[in-house]
Design an enzyme around this catalytic site. Structure first.
Site, PDB file in Angstrom:
ATOM      1  N   CYS A  30       0.841  -1.320  -0.018  1.00  0.00           N
ATOM      2  CA  CYS A  30      -0.032   0.143  -0.119  1.00  0.00           C
ATOM      3  C   CYS A  30       0.753   1.144  -0.093  1.00  0.00           C
ATOM      4  O   CYS A  30       0.232   2.231  -0.490  1.00  0.00           O
ATOM      5  CB  CYS A  30      -0.879  -0.075   1.235  1.00  0.00           C
ATOM      6  SG  CYS A  30      -0.263   0.071   2.952  1.00  0.00           S
ATOM      7  N   HIS A  90      -2.360   0.916   7.167  1.00  0.00           N
ATOM      8  CA  HIS A  90      -2.626   1.083   5.881  1.00  0.00           C
ATOM      9  C   HIS A  90      -2.150   2.391   5.382  1.00  0.00           C
ATOM     10  O   HIS A  90      -2.979   3.281   5.894  1.00  0.00           O
ATOM     11  CB  HIS A  90      -4.026   0.554   5.679  1.00  0.00           C
ATOM     12  CG  HIS A  90      -4.463   0.592   3.988  1.00  0.00           C
ATOM     13  ND1 HIS A  90      -3.603  -0.383   3.204  1.00  0.00           N
ATOM     14  CD2 HIS A  90      -5.384   1.075   3.373  1.00  0.00           C
ATOM     15  CE1 HIS A  90      -4.211  -0.133   1.896  1.00  0.00           C
ATOM     16  NE2 HIS A  90      -5.050   0.602   2.217  1.00  0.00           N
ATOM     17  N   ASN A  95      -7.985   4.724  -2.622  1.00  0.00           N
ATOM     18  CA  ASN A  95      -7.324   3.511  -2.131  1.00  0.00           C
ATOM     19  C   ASN A  95      -6.677   2.690  -3.085  1.00  0.00           C
ATOM     20  O   ASN A  95      -6.715   2.894  -4.400  1.00  0.00           O
ATOM     21  CB  ASN A  95      -8.660   2.644  -1.438  1.00  0.00           C
ATOM     22  CG  ASN A  95      -8.056   1.718  -0.342  1.00  0.00           C
ATOM     23  OD1 ASN A  95      -6.825   1.607  -0.225  1.00  0.00           O
ATOM     24  ND2 ASN A  95      -8.805   0.763   0.276  1.00  0.00           N
TER      25      ASN A  95
END
Length: 471
Positions: free
Chosen positions: A92, A393, A414
């Site tokens: 991520c 994250h 995202n």
């Protein structure tokens, strides 16, 4: 007099009961009898017991009416295009960093849903982390096997998680390439098997390095031959790592030809580039000196600079350095960046109170207290102290909705594909509780905050639980 004796006896009995329950620290038969009163077994308990055996806890605690009332309008939003998907990997941090860079490139050059190659930088990330581990083992060769730092190295030889300094150091050292030049592979999208093999190889190599130093004579240690032998061994070990990575991810290009088309599919130009040359032509920002990481950690003193030991991707790169600030100061900077159409690297504890299907994070999405019949009352500081929460994250902060001069909600891009529409909407209350890190260009950071970087950072250990890599 009789009553007083009875009352005294009652108190003595209660005290004796309490003493019996706590004397050994275990659960006695009498204590178990007392504890079991916590479950009444009434009709409500039985109904919930049946429900919890037929459905997941999160589904039963979910409050759909809360999702319905969340509007999706934002007063200020950075323009972005396309969706990225890290799939079954902990990259991520890499997707987020490259999303920040590509958003600028898309806007400046009128590109379509353009993406930069994650596999390209991930190859070098894994190679550099392998070197970081092996050199760390060499650096600590004189420490005992059971020293905390040595144990930490062997417990965390390599991973696919990370943070922004990984992006900045890797990009400035190796450049970038478009996705089509080095596309994703099965191992890039599903990193666990490759990571396991590289981890085991590194652990074995670390043992060999430490043993070679123990076996070296005092004379060779003094004249430098023993130290040179360790460096020579490290080079051979890195060759093996490079071989594994090449098999799993492909070998990164040193030169490539790229055809530039605009958002309408119109041909603009075609040219041969090196990865660093491509970065300089289309992005060109100094990532190592033009960005500041800020943090909201109520466990530590605000307006102080902190540095995490060995928390970097590149051995000769930068440790993770951040300024700890109150949440309201961070919000002001974030708003200034968004209003200037500049996306930001952002990290949080994403799984808390998130409706993944709807892409909405709100403190009222789940009512666990009513379902379980107990109170959950920890604040942000207490959750961090007890390992109940931490930054898990990284995503790209792209929007804020301001009403009456105050932010009411935020939006991030995202890297989970189209899940939740590809974006996550966060209410401001949720932002307060579960937002942790933000990386901003220096021009959005007030002078009084920038001046703090002149202070010597407070060094924190590698194993501090707040600073695990984002995945």
């Amino acid at each position: 007099m009789k009553k007083l004796i009875i009352i005294a006896a009652m108190f003595m009995g209660v005290a004796a009961f309490a003493q019996n329950q706590t004397a050994g620290g275990g659960i006695s038969a009498d204590l178990l009898k007392e504890i079991s009163k916590g479950y009444e077994g009434n009709a409500a308990d039985k109904a919930l017991h049946n429900a919890l055996n037929a459905e997941q806890i999160t589904n039963l605690a979910f409050c759909p009416e809360n999702i319905i009332k969340t509007d999706k309008h934002f007063s200020n939003e950075v323009a972005t295009k396309g969706r990225t998907n890290q799939k079954s990997s902990g990259r991520c941090w890499l997707f987020t960093g490259l999303n920040v860079l590509r958003s600028k490139m898309i806007a400046e050059y009128n590109l379509g849903a353009f993406t930069l190659s994650h596999a390209y930088l991930f190859f070098y990330d894994q190679l550099e982390k392998s070197n970081l581990f092996l050199q760390g083992i060499i650096d600590t060769k004189d420490l005992a096997d059971d020293e905390r730092q040595v144990d930490w190295f062997f417990a965390h030889p390599i991973g696919d998680g990370g943070q922004f300094t990984g992006v900045s150091n890797l990009v400035m050292k190796y450049g970038v390439v478009p996705s089509e030049v080095m596309p994703e592979t099965l191992s890039a999208n599903n990193t666990s098997a490759m990571r396991a093999q590289v981890s085991n190889y590194l652990r074995e190599s670390g043992l060999r390095l430490r043993q070679a130093w123990k076996d070296a004579s005092a004379k060779d240690k003094k004249n430098g031959k023993a130290a040179q032998k360790l460096q020579d061994m490290k080079v051979e070990m890195l060759k093996d790592v490079y071989h594994i990575l090449g098999l799993c991810l492909g070998v990164p290009p040193t030169e490539f030809t790229w055809a530039h088309y605009d958002a309408n599919g119109k041909f603009v130009s075609e040219k041969t580039y090196t990865p660093k040359g491509f970065y300089q032509e289309f992005i060109g920002k100094d990532l190592e000196n033009n960005y500041v990481m800020v943090m909201n950690d109520p466990c530590r003193e605000y307006y102080k600079v902190y540095e995490i030991e060995y928390d970097r991707h590149v051995y000769d790169g930068q440790n993770w350095v951040y300024i700890n600030l109150p949440i309201e100061r961070i919000k002001d900077m974030a708003i200034a960046s968004i209003k200037d159409n500049t996306a930001m690297y952002f990290s949080c504890d994403v799984g808390k109170f998130l409706s993944r299907k709807d892409g909405i994070a709100d403190m009222n999405n789940f009512d666990y207290e009513s379902l379980m019949g107990v109170k959950f009352g920890m604040n942000k500081k207490e959750r961090i102290q007890t390992h109940a929460s931490g930054s898990t994250h990284a995503m790209t902060l792209i929007a804020v909705d301001i009403k009456d001069g105050k932010p009411v909600k935020w939006k991030v891009e995202n890297s989970w594909g189209d899940t939740g529409g590809g974006n996550i909407i966060m209410t401001d209350d949720w932002f307060n509780e579960y937002m942790f890190r933000l990386v901003l260009e220096k021009k959005y950071v007030p002078e009084d905050v920038l001046k703090l970087l002149n202070e010597k950072p407070i060094r924190l250990p590698s194993w501090d639980p707040m600073f695990l890599p984002e995945e």
